[in-house]
Design an enzyme around this catalytic site. Structure first.
Site, PDB file in Angstrom:
ATOM      1  CG  ASN A   1      -4.532  -2.983  13.490  1.00 49.14           C
ATOM      2  OD1 ASN A   1      -3.545  -3.693  13.676  1.00 49.14           O
ATOM      3  ND2 ASN A   1      -4.565  -2.008  12.597  1.00 49.14           N
TER       4      ASN A   1
ATOM      5  CB  CYS B   1       0.644  -3.350  10.539  1.00 48.75           C
ATOM      6  SG  CYS B   1      -0.103  -2.132  11.605  1.00 48.75           S
TER       7      CYS B   1
ATOM      8  CG  HIS C   1      -2.251  -5.966   9.227  1.00 46.46           C
ATOM      9  ND1 HIS C   1      -2.146  -6.225  10.580  1.00 46.46           N
ATOM     10  CD2 HIS C   1      -2.518  -4.637   9.110  1.00 46.46           C
ATOM     11  CE1 HIS C   1      -2.331  -5.101  11.247  1.00 46.46           C
ATOM     12  NE2 HIS C   1      -2.573  -4.125  10.383  1.00 46.46           N
TER      13      HIS C   1
HETATM   14  O1  UT7 Z   1      -2.734  -1.311  10.750  1.00 42.68           O
HETATM   15  C1  UT7 Z   1      -2.816   0.069  10.555  1.00 42.68           C
HETATM   16  C2  UT7 Z   1      -3.690   0.337   9.529  1.00 42.68           C
HETATM   17  N1  UT7 Z   1      -4.857   1.106   9.862  1.00 42.68           N
HETATM   18  C3  UT7 Z   1      -5.974   0.827   9.222  1.00 42.68           C
HETATM   19  O2  UT7 Z   1      -6.073  -0.141   8.523  1.00 42.68           O
HETATM   20  C4  UT7 Z   1      -7.117   1.785   9.305  1.00 42.68           C
HETATM   21  C5  UT7 Z   1      -7.704   1.998   7.938  1.00 42.68           C
HETATM   22  N2  UT7 Z   1      -8.881   2.864   7.979  1.00 42.68           N
HETATM   23  C6  UT7 Z   1     -10.070   2.424   8.395  1.00 42.68           C
HETATM   24  O3  UT7 Z   1     -10.215   1.272   8.763  1.00 42.68           O
HETATM   25  C7  UT7 Z   1     -11.223   3.387   8.339  1.00 42.68           C
HETATM   26  O4  UT7 Z   1     -10.871   4.542   7.642  1.00 42.68           O
HETATM   27  C8  UT7 Z   1     -11.753   3.776   9.747  1.00 42.68           C
HETATM   28  C9  UT7 Z   1     -12.385   2.582  10.411  1.00 42.68           C
HETATM   29  C10 UT7 Z   1     -10.598   4.294  10.589  1.00 42.68           C
HETATM   30  C11 UT7 Z   1     -12.792   4.869   9.628  1.00 42.68           C
HETATM   31  O5  UT7 Z   1     -13.863   4.451   8.785  1.00 42.68           O
HETATM   32  P1  UT7 Z   1     -14.529   5.474   7.758  1.00 42.68           P
HETATM   33  O6  UT7 Z   1     -15.651   4.800   7.100  1.00 42.68           O
HETATM   34  O7  UT7 Z   1     -13.402   5.984   6.880  1.00 42.68           O
HETATM   35  O8  UT7 Z   1     -15.100   6.568   8.718  1.00 42.68           O
HETATM   36  P2  UT7 Z   1     -14.846   8.127   8.684  1.00 42.68           P
HETATM   37  O9  UT7 Z   1     -13.438   8.452   9.041  1.00 42.68           O
HETATM   38  O10 UT7 Z   1     -15.372   8.640   7.387  1.00 42.68           O
HETATM   39  O11 UT7 Z   1     -15.753   8.683   9.839  1.00 42.68           O
HETATM   40  C12 UT7 Z   1     -17.100   8.887   9.604  1.00 42.68           C
HETATM   41  C13 UT7 Z   1     -17.729   9.587  10.792  1.00 42.68           C
HETATM   42  C14 UT7 Z   1     -17.101  10.918  11.160  1.00 42.68           C
HETATM   43  O12 UT7 Z   1     -18.172  11.786  11.513  1.00 42.68           O
HETATM   44  P3  UT7 Z   1     -18.641  12.948  10.494  1.00 42.68           P
HETATM   45  O13 UT7 Z   1     -17.446  13.836  10.339  1.00 42.68           O
HETATM   46  O14 UT7 Z   1     -19.022  12.227   9.228  1.00 42.68           O
HETATM   47  O15 UT7 Z   1     -19.803  13.551  11.228  1.00 42.68           O
HETATM   48  C15 UT7 Z   1     -16.293  10.632  12.405  1.00 42.68           C
HETATM   49  O16 UT7 Z   1     -16.205  11.744  13.258  1.00 42.68           O
HETATM   50  O17 UT7 Z   1     -17.622   8.778  11.960  1.00 42.68           O
HETATM   51  C16 UT7 Z   1     -17.137   9.574  13.052  1.00 42.68           C
HETATM   52  N3  UT7 Z   1     -16.343   8.695  13.920  1.00 42.68           N
HETATM   53  C17 UT7 Z   1     -16.891   7.938  14.886  1.00 42.68           C
HETATM   54  N4  UT7 Z   1     -18.170   7.813  15.306  1.00 42.68           N
HETATM   55  C18 UT7 Z   1     -18.396   6.925  16.306  1.00 42.68           C
HETATM   56  C19 UT7 Z   1     -15.006   8.483  13.894  1.00 42.68           C
HETATM   57  N5  UT7 Z   1     -14.680   7.570  14.835  1.00 42.68           N
HETATM   58  C20 UT7 Z   1     -15.841   7.230  15.457  1.00 42.68           C
HETATM   59  C21 UT7 Z   1     -16.146   6.333  16.490  1.00 42.68           C
HETATM   60  N6  UT7 Z   1     -17.433   6.216  16.881  1.00 42.68           N
HETATM   61  N7  UT7 Z   1     -15.207   5.567  17.107  1.00 42.68           N
END
Ligand code: UT7
Length: 322
Positions: free
Chosen positions: A279, A113, A249
């Site tokens: 993204n 990125c 980005h």
């Molecule tokens: O350019 C490359 C750079 N990449 C990035 O910038 C990504 C940076 N990271 C992020 O933007 C965030 O960490 C995410 C958007 C990827 C995730 O957000 P989060 O608030 O950290 O969510 P999480 O990983 O804590 O997930 C929370 C819950 C989990 O369920 P449990 O374990 O709490 O029951 C996941 O299983 O959300 C669940 N989950 C989803 N639910 C519905 C994960 N993906 C999904 C989904 N839909 N697509």
């Protein structure tokens, strides 16, 4: 002489997949995606003829037209991508062929990125050394072919597209830049190459998709990107409020908002298109630049700060006068 942007272009595939479209394919929801990332929809390639090369060529052509330069006038083509159609030739050489940019040297840059910034900084270094005077730089990704469509935590985040800029050696333009890498933390975002055909090595035939530790990348982004911006501003003696536009980005609207807050700036200095592009990795900054340019928002003398972070891990920033 420094690099001055004299034209921009971009290309997004016609097919749009909304969050609701994805929730018909997997266990996710518009509410989850929008509230955590700001993404509402993304463009995805939807035919064999749409690929990394075709998007790069379209964006490149559009930037050349916008700049009023002919392909034969280009000295250097740099393509930032991690999703080339071929391992070799490079996408940059294939773009050169398609555009008939017969006088250009061409190669790809793999900095995920941050790739467009690495390309901009590389071209600027060539200009400062007096080696080249014009360049076409392109950020392009078809991440839809690399993500695991069974991994809802990553596949909903990414989109396909390309953005490009034409650079010319000038007395003004780029003011300062910096870039960095921390390979020791590279495991947080990986995509292994797929096959090993060596008869002496037993091969794991399972396909390898993009894997991301989202939380780790989030923590890295909200710490490193503002640090990088502040370091660049310190080099130039400018205050955060002196910058006209921050073109960051486009990974997550929450990351952009966190950076604005750390710099104590209003969010309206941070144009964003993550809601409709998702993204697009190396393509995100040049697509945004092209959108802002074509919307007539850039005035001569504006100060633009471009910054990003990504796999590697890598980060970079560039400050330039429009
Ligand atoms: O350019 C490359 C750079 N990449 C990035 O910038 C990504 C940076 N990271 C992020 O933007 C965030 O960490 C995410 C958007 C990827 C995730 O957000 P989060 O608030 O950290 O969510 P999480 O990983 O804590 O997930 C929370 C819950 C989990 O369920 P449990 O374990 O709490 O029951 C996941 O299983 O959300 C669940 N989950 C989803 N639910 C519905 C994960 N993906 C999904 C989904 N839909 N697509």
């Amino acid at each position: 002489m420094r690099a001055k942007i004299i034209g921009t272009g971009s290309f997004l595939p016609k097919k749009i997949a909304t969050n609701n479209d994805l929730s018909a394919l997997m266990d996710t929801s518009d509410e989850w995606i929008k509230s955590r990332t700001g993404i509402c929809e993304r463009h995805l390639v939807s035919s064999q003829s749409e690929n990394t090369l075709s998007m790069a060529v379209n964006a490149g052509k559009s930037a050349l037209e916008n700049a009023g330069l002919l392909p034969e006038e280009i000295d250097l083509i740099l393509v930032a991508t991690v999703s080339s159609d071929y391992i070799t030739p490079s996408t940059a050489c294939m773009v050169q062929k398609e555009l008939h940019a017969v006088h250009a040297a061409a190669f790809d840059i793999n900095a995920a990125c941050s790739g467009f910034l690495f390309a901009l900084n590389t071209a600027d270094a060539y200009f400062q050394a007096g080696i080249y005077r014009t360049a076409l730089i392109i950020g392009v990704e078809t991440l839809s072919k690399l993500v695991d469509w069974n991994d809802r935590s990553t596949c909903v985040l990414f989109g396909d597209g390309a953005g490009a800029a034409v650079l010319k050696a000038s007395q003004d333009g780029m003011i300062a830049s910096l870039q960095g890498s921390n390979g020791a933390k590279g495991d947080a975002l990986v995509c292994k190459s797929r096959t090993n055909n060596n008869p002496y090595i037993s091969t794991d035939a399972s396909p390898s998709y993009l894997y991301m530790d989202g939380k780790e990348i989030f923590k890295f982004a909200v710490k490193k990107e503002p640090e990088c911006i502040q370091e660049l501003l310190a080099q130039t003696g400018l205050a955060p409020s002196d910058i006209t536009w921050y073109l960051l980005h486009q990974a997550n609207q929450r990351i952009i908002a966190s950076i604005a807050k750390k710099l104590k700036l209003p969010l309206d200095k941070f144009p964003s298109n993550v809601h409709h592009c998702g993204n697009t990795s190396a393509a995100s900054i040049p697509i945004l630049l092209d959108e802002v340019h074509r919307a007539g928002k850039l005035k001569e003398g504006d100060l633009l700060l471009l910054s990003g972070f990504g796999a590697g891990l890598t980060w970079g920033a560039a400050l330039l006068k429009w």
